[in-house]
Design an enzyme around this catalytic site. Structure first.
Site, mmCIF file in Angstrom:
data_model
loop_
_atom_site.group_PDB
_atom_site.id
_atom_site.type_symbol
_atom_site.label_atom_id
_atom_site.label_comp_id
_atom_site.label_asym_id
_atom_site.label_seq_id
_atom_site.Cartn_x
_atom_site.Cartn_y
_atom_site.Cartn_z
ATOM 1 C CG ASP A 1 38.117 -32.826 41.744
ATOM 2 O OD1 ASP A 1 39.174 -32.253 41.425
ATOM 3 O OD2 ASP A 1 37.934 -33.329 42.865
ATOM 4 C CG ASP B 1 41.835 -33.298 44.513
ATOM 5 O OD1 ASP B 1 40.962 -33.198 43.629
ATOM 6 O OD2 ASP B 1 41.767 -34.109 45.450
ATOM 7 C CG ASP C 1 41.011 -36.572 41.577
ATOM 8 O OD1 ASP C 1 41.754 -35.593 41.332
ATOM 9 O OD2 ASP C 1 40.159 -36.582 42.486
ATOM 10 C CG ASP D 1 35.191 -26.332 35.742
ATOM 11 O OD1 ASP D 1 35.110 -26.936 36.827
ATOM 12 O OD2 ASP D 1 34.228 -26.180 34.973
ATOM 13 N N GLY E 1 38.053 -27.315 44.882
ATOM 14 C CA GLY E 1 36.860 -27.551 45.690
ATOM 15 C C GLY E 1 36.590 -26.408 46.646
ATOM 16 C CB VAL F 1 42.097 -24.485 39.914
ATOM 17 C CG1 VAL F 1 42.980 -25.169 40.958
ATOM 18 C CG2 VAL F 1 42.194 -22.976 40.051
ATOM 19 C CB THR F 2 39.950 -29.058 37.965
ATOM 20 O OG1 THR F 2 39.192 -28.627 39.086
ATOM 21 C CG2 THR F 2 39.905 -30.577 37.889
ATOM 22 N NE ARG G 1 34.574 -26.566 50.613
ATOM 23 C CZ ARG G 1 35.441 -27.456 50.133
ATOM 24 N NH1 ARG G 1 35.012 -28.449 49.376
ATOM 25 N NH2 ARG G 1 36.726 -27.345 50.396
ATOM 26 C CB SER H 1 28.039 -27.918 39.533
ATOM 27 O OG SER H 1 29.344 -28.032 38.967
#
Length: 231
Positions: free
Chosen positions: A87, A66, A91, A29, A70, A31-32, A74, A80
């Site tokens: 995300d 982006d 975007d 989160d 992700g 990083v997002t 993973r 989730s």
């Protein structure tokens, strides 16, 4: 095409970096959020001033977040609904900042009302294209069409053209025309994609309603025989 091939390639390349961030205790989160903040800053600080080359460099560096967030999710086994929602939502914010930056340039020092309007159309149509798929899926339809220009194509076409157009400030003649061409391509492609998705949702909706009507009691052979037997 870009989602299928380029995304897979860069995911493999960025996997070690994602693992490094995990070891440092950074969350997906975070990083997002940082990636979106970087894109917004790059677009709204550089683009309205016509500094397309440096703005594109900054944006490109942060756009890769982006893929990184992700990948981190993973690796952590923590994919989730919240992460997917965050995300996807951010975007849209990043896309709006990029095309908003173009619109601000053309509304100001760029002095071109037509291209300002095209930029705004690219911004709005990109949001609506995403909405049509999300809304269709929310009412139970597969929306089984990608369309001519999706988010990856919109970003690549716009950012590559903006980056090269920015070389005009370094003395490369005539190259600034690439950005207007790219914006028109994105605008037309987004419109085509929107029509494709609307037509697909309409068809899938009619098929779903027809299937429900056929399955309803008393509307087919099996159901009517059953009702006669019970009566």
């Amino acid at each position: 095409m870009l989602n299928k091939y380029a995304r897979a390639f860069f995911t493999r390349v960025l996997t070690p970096f994602a693992a490094f961030l995990i070891r440092r205790g950074v969350s997906p989160d975070t990083v997002t959020l940082l990636g979106t903040a970087g894109v917004v800053a790059g677009a709204l600080v550089f683009y309205p001033r016509g500094e397309f080359f440096w703005g594109t460099i900054v944006i490109t560096l942060f756009v890769f977040s982006d893929l990184v967030d992700g990948n981190m999710a993973r690796q952590l086994g923590r994919s989730s609904r919240w992460g997917a929602f965050l995300d996807s939502t951010l975007d849209r914010v990043a896309d709006g900042a990029i095309f908003g930056g173009f619109a601000l340039w053309y509304a100001g020092r760029g002095d071109d009302n037509v291209l300002c309007a095209v930029s705004i159309f690219c911004l709005a149509s990109g949001q609506v294209v995403s909405y049509t798929k999300a809304r269709g899926e929310s009412i139970g339809l597969p929306v089984a069409v990608n369309g001519l220009i999706e988010r990856a194509e919109r970003l690549v076409i716009s950012l590559v053209a903006a980056g090269f157009a920015g070389l005009h400030t370094f003395g490369v003649p005539g190259i600034d025309v690439l950005l207007p061409i790219a914006l028109w391509i994105v605008a037309v492609g987004s419109l085509v994609t929107l029509v494709q998705r609307v037509v697909t949702v309409r068809r899938e909706s009619a098929e779903a309603e027809a299937a429900e009507a056929a399955a309803a009691p008393g509307t087919n052979g099996h159901a009517s025989h059953g009702s006669e037997a019970t009566s």
